[in-house]
Scaffold this motif. Structure first.
Motif, PDB file in Angstrom:
ATOM      1  N   TYR A  24      41.692  51.722  48.218  1.00 28.58           N
ATOM      2  CA  TYR A  24      40.774  50.693  48.694  1.00 28.58           C
ATOM      3  C   TYR A  24      41.183  50.149  50.061  1.00 28.58           C
ATOM      4  O   TYR A  24      40.550  49.223  50.565  1.00 28.58           O
ATOM      5  CB  TYR A  24      40.714  49.526  47.710  1.00 28.58           C
ATOM      6  CG  TYR A  24      40.057  49.831  46.392  1.00 28.58           C
ATOM      7  CD1 TYR A  24      38.878  50.555  46.317  1.00 28.58           C
ATOM      8  CD2 TYR A  24      40.616  49.369  45.214  1.00 28.58           C
ATOM      9  CE1 TYR A  24      38.273  50.814  45.112  1.00 28.58           C
ATOM     10  CE2 TYR A  24      40.010  49.618  43.994  1.00 28.58           C
ATOM     11  CZ  TYR A  24      38.839  50.343  43.951  1.00 28.58           C
ATOM     12  OH  TYR A  24      38.240  50.585  42.744  1.00 28.58           O
ATOM     13  N   ARG A  28      39.756  46.955  52.105  1.00 24.32           N
ATOM     14  CA  ARG A  28      40.609  45.769  52.277  1.00 24.32           C
ATOM     15  C   ARG A  28      40.779  45.419  53.751  1.00 24.32           C
ATOM     16  O   ARG A  28      40.862  44.247  54.105  1.00 24.32           O
ATOM     17  CB  ARG A  28      41.992  46.011  51.679  1.00 24.32           C
ATOM     18  CG  ARG A  28      42.042  45.945  50.197  1.00 24.32           C
ATOM     19  CD  ARG A  28      43.488  46.069  49.697  1.00 24.32           C
ATOM     20  NE  ARG A  28      43.488  46.362  48.303  1.00 24.32           N
ATOM     21  CZ  ARG A  28      43.885  47.512  47.779  1.00 24.32           C
ATOM     22  NH1 ARG A  28      44.345  48.466  48.554  1.00 24.32           N
ATOM     23  NH2 ARG A  28      43.837  47.706  46.482  1.00 24.32           N
ATOM     24  N   HIS A  34      36.122  41.882  54.198  1.00 26.71           N
ATOM     25  CA  HIS A  34      37.046  40.789  53.871  1.00 26.71           C
ATOM     26  C   HIS A  34      36.394  39.429  54.084  1.00 26.71           C
ATOM     27  O   HIS A  34      36.412  38.566  53.195  1.00 26.71           O
ATOM     28  CB  HIS A  34      38.321  40.910  54.701  1.00 26.71           C
ATOM     29  CG  HIS A  34      39.284  39.793  54.444  1.00 26.71           C
ATOM     30  ND1 HIS A  34      40.106  39.761  53.345  1.00 26.71           N
ATOM     31  CD2 HIS A  34      39.513  38.644  55.116  1.00 26.71           C
ATOM     32  CE1 HIS A  34      40.822  38.652  53.352  1.00 26.71           C
ATOM     33  NE2 HIS A  34      40.478  37.964  54.418  1.00 26.71           N
ATOM     34  N   TYR A  84      35.517  48.592  43.151  1.00 28.09           N
ATOM     35  CA  TYR A  84      36.332  47.718  43.994  1.00 28.09           C
ATOM     36  C   TYR A  84      36.021  46.259  43.681  1.00 28.09           C
ATOM     37  O   TYR A  84      36.918  45.443  43.476  1.00 28.09           O
ATOM     38  CB  TYR A  84      36.060  48.026  45.466  1.00 28.09           C
ATOM     39  CG  TYR A  84      36.701  47.081  46.443  1.00 28.09           C
ATOM     40  CD1 TYR A  84      38.078  47.108  46.667  1.00 28.09           C
ATOM     41  CD2 TYR A  84      35.943  46.166  47.166  1.00 28.09           C
ATOM     42  CE1 TYR A  84      38.674  46.248  47.573  1.00 28.09           C
ATOM     43  CE2 TYR A  84      36.535  45.305  48.077  1.00 28.09           C
ATOM     44  CZ  TYR A  84      37.893  45.350  48.274  1.00 28.09           C
ATOM     45  OH  TYR A  84      38.483  44.495  49.170  1.00 28.09           O
ATOM     46  N   SER A  87      37.453  45.229  40.362  1.00 24.60           N
ATOM     47  CA  SER A  87      38.905  45.359  40.219  1.00 24.60           C
ATOM     48  C   SER A  87      39.574  43.999  40.018  1.00 24.60           C
ATOM     49  O   SER A  87      39.433  43.094  40.841  1.00 24.60           O
ATOM     50  CB  SER A  87      39.472  46.028  41.472  1.00 24.60           C
ATOM     51  OG  SER A  87      40.867  45.874  41.531  1.00 24.60           O
ATOM     52  N   THR A  89      42.643  43.376  40.297  1.00 21.49           N
ATOM     53  CA  THR A  89      43.602  43.212  41.388  1.00 21.49           C
ATOM     54  C   THR A  89      42.933  42.582  42.599  1.00 21.49           C
ATOM     55  O   THR A  89      43.469  41.648  43.205  1.00 21.49           O
ATOM     56  CB  THR A  89      44.214  44.579  41.776  1.00 21.49           C
ATOM     57  OG1 THR A  89      44.889  45.112  40.636  1.00 21.49           O
ATOM     58  CG2 THR A  89      45.168  44.457  42.947  1.00 21.49           C
ATOM     59  N   GLU A  90      41.741  43.074  42.935  1.00 21.83           N
ATOM     60  CA  GLU A  90      41.020  42.518  44.083  1.00 21.83           C
ATOM     61  C   GLU A  90      40.528  41.104  43.796  1.00 21.83           C
ATOM     62  O   GLU A  90      40.559  40.241  44.672  1.00 21.83           O
ATOM     63  CB  GLU A  90      39.861  43.433  44.483  1.00 21.83           C
ATOM     64  CG  GLU A  90      40.315  44.774  45.015  1.00 21.83           C
ATOM     65  CD  GLU A  90      41.316  44.667  46.164  1.00 21.83           C
ATOM     66  OE1 GLU A  90      41.035  43.983  47.171  1.00 21.83           O
ATOM     67  OE2 GLU A  90      42.400  45.277  46.043  1.00 21.83           O
ATOM     68  N   GLN A  91      40.090  40.853  42.588  1.00 21.80           N
ATOM     69  CA  GLN A  91      39.656  39.508  42.212  1.00 21.80           C
ATOM     70  C   GLN A  91      40.817  38.529  42.351  1.00 21.80           C
ATOM     71  O   GLN A  91      40.658  37.438  42.911  1.00 21.80           O
ATOM     72  CB  GLN A  91      39.115  39.503  40.783  1.00 21.80           C
ATOM     73  CG  GLN A  91      37.816  40.269  40.636  1.00 21.80           C
ATOM     74  CD  GLN A  91      37.418  40.463  39.192  1.00 21.80           C
ATOM     75  OE1 GLN A  91      37.866  39.738  38.307  1.00 21.80           O
ATOM     76  NE2 GLN A  91      36.573  41.437  38.951  1.00 21.80           N
ATOM     77  N   ARG A  93      43.424  38.925  44.238  1.00 25.83           N
ATOM     78  CA  ARG A  93      43.775  38.855  45.661  1.00 25.83           C
ATOM     79  C   ARG A  93      42.874  37.848  46.376  1.00 25.83           C
ATOM     80  O   ARG A  93      43.362  37.005  47.145  1.00 25.83           O
ATOM     81  CB  ARG A  93      43.667  40.239  46.298  1.00 25.83           C
ATOM     82  CG  ARG A  93      44.142  40.304  47.730  1.00 25.83           C
ATOM     83  CD  ARG A  93      44.171  41.749  48.224  1.00 25.83           C
ATOM     84  NE  ARG A  93      42.856  42.256  48.531  1.00 25.83           N
ATOM     85  CZ  ARG A  93      42.227  42.051  49.703  1.00 25.83           C
ATOM     86  NH1 ARG A  93      42.816  41.338  50.641  1.00 25.83           N
ATOM     87  NH2 ARG A  93      41.040  42.571  49.907  1.00 25.83           N
ATOM     88  N   PHE A  94      41.578  37.906  46.121  1.00 24.44           N
ATOM     89  CA  PHE A  94      40.670  36.973  46.781  1.00 24.44           C
ATOM     90  C   PHE A  94      40.855  35.542  46.278  1.00 24.44           C
ATOM     91  O   PHE A  94      40.764  34.589  47.053  1.00 24.44           O
ATOM     92  CB  PHE A  94      39.214  37.429  46.657  1.00 24.44           C
ATOM     93  CG  PHE A  94      38.842  38.404  47.735  1.00 24.44           C
ATOM     94  CD1 PHE A  94      38.529  37.961  49.010  1.00 24.44           C
ATOM     95  CD2 PHE A  94      38.847  39.755  47.484  1.00 24.44           C
ATOM     96  CE1 PHE A  94      38.215  38.860  50.023  1.00 24.44           C
ATOM     97  CE2 PHE A  94      38.532  40.664  48.478  1.00 24.44           C
ATOM     98  CZ  PHE A  94      38.211  40.217  49.755  1.00 24.44           C
TER      99      PHE A  94
END
Length: 136
Positions: A24, A28, A34, A84, A87, A89-91, A93-94
């Motif tokens: 990703y 990212r 972003h 994505y 995800s 992990t992405e959730q 991260r944001f």
């Protein structure tokens, strides 16, 4: 807060059985991806914590479709884009970016009016997050 929930709130549904993209990094590192996902995340947190402000769901839907098209122009399939967005992990991260950003603007967790104040300021400034909100 869930980026997936932001997209679901806009009326998008996730594709069943989507294969996960293994890299990703291009998504990212893309400034538009972003910025707009972070803005949507901020608007979502304000919506969830301030009863006086709500998401503009049709506007969010239009932005989501446009952002998906942009991500696909980077070489990702619809399924990869949705994976994505879904995800965890992405959730996470944001959320880790959005919460301190809101705190730096004066939000205090658990204090509704601070979310409302920041949301109104975002609306007044015409930020991406502010453009996704309206006063009830």
């Amino acid at each position: 807060m869930s980026i997936r929930t932001v997209f679901l709130a806009a009326g998008l549904s996730l594709a069943a059985g989507v294969a996960q993209a293994t890299d990703y990094d291009p998504l990212r590192k893309d400034a538009r991806m972003h910025s707009e996902l972070l803005g949507a995340s901020v608007a979502y947190l304000i919506d969830e914590n301030c009863d006086a402000l709500k998401l503009r769901k049709l506007r969010l839907l239009n932005k989501a479709f446009s952002l998906r098209k942009h991500a696909m122009s980077l070489g990702f399939s619809h399924g990869e884009v949705m994976a994505y967005v879904d995800s965890e992990t992405e959730q996470d991260r944001f959320r880790a970016i959005a919460e301190p950003l809101l705190a730096s603007k004066g939000v205090v967790a658990g204090q509704e009016e601070t979310y409302c104040t920041v949301g109104r300021a975002e609306m007044e400034k015409g930020t991406f997050a502010g453009s996704l909100l309206y006063e009830r």
